[in-house]
Design a protein around this motif. Structure first.
Motif, PDB file in Angstrom:
ATOM      1  N   GLU A  63       0.910  -1.365   0.075  1.00  0.00           N
ATOM      2  CA  GLU A  63      -0.154  -0.288  -0.109  1.00  0.00           C
ATOM      3  C   GLU A  63       0.841   1.240   0.028  1.00  0.00           C
ATOM      4  O   GLU A  63       0.541   2.297  -0.499  1.00  0.00           O
ATOM      5  N   PHE A  64       1.994   1.204   0.910  1.00  0.00           N
ATOM      6  CA  PHE A  64       3.026   2.426   0.787  1.00  0.00           C
ATOM      7  C   PHE A  64       3.312   2.701  -0.566  1.00  0.00           C
ATOM      8  O   PHE A  64       3.588   3.648  -1.107  1.00  0.00           O
ATOM      9  N   CYS A  65       4.079   1.424  -1.218  1.00  0.00           N
ATOM     10  CA  CYS A  65       4.804   1.620  -2.449  1.00  0.00           C
ATOM     11  C   CYS A  65       3.539   2.152  -3.453  1.00  0.00           C
ATOM     12  O   CYS A  65       4.082   2.989  -4.385  1.00  0.00           O
ATOM     13  N   GLU A  66       2.532   1.666  -3.540  1.00  0.00           N
ATOM     14  CA  GLU A  66       1.464   2.276  -4.402  1.00  0.00           C
ATOM     15  C   GLU A  66       1.242   3.814  -4.245  1.00  0.00           C
ATOM     16  O   GLU A  66       1.120   4.637  -5.208  1.00  0.00           O
ATOM     17  N   ALA A  67       0.953   4.214  -2.704  1.00  0.00           N
ATOM     18  CA  ALA A  67       0.784   5.566  -2.428  1.00  0.00           C
ATOM     19  C   ALA A  67       1.974   6.481  -2.849  1.00  0.00           C
ATOM     20  O   ALA A  67       1.836   7.620  -3.418  1.00  0.00           O
TER      21      ALA A  67
END
Length: 80
Positions: A63-67
């Protein structure tokens, strides 16, 4: 029995500060400093997020990487 590891520093506040820094056009190094983490930690989280995505796993790192990807896109669009 699985070995317990150290708890991650990745939480909503840290993620928010990294994302805000990147949206402002900061480099990874400066966004990490703005969030109070080392740049190596940021790169580790991103690598883990990519690995989790490649393996089809849901995780806070994915999720962090996508954000981060989304915030980089927004920052680039603001420069145009």
């Amino acid at each position: 029995m699985a070995k317990a590891g150290r708890r991650t520093k990745l939480n909503e506040e840290v993620q928010s500060r990294v994302i805000k820094g990147l949206q402002l056009g900061l480099t990874y190094e400066h966004a990490a400093a703005f969030a109070g983490i080392d740049k190596a930690t940021l790169y580790r989280w991103l690598a883990r997020g990519r690995r989790d995505a490649d393996n089809g796993e849901e995780s806070i790192f994915r999720e962090f990487c996508e954000a981060v990807k989304e915030s980089e896109g927004l920052a680039a669009a603001q420069c145009m």
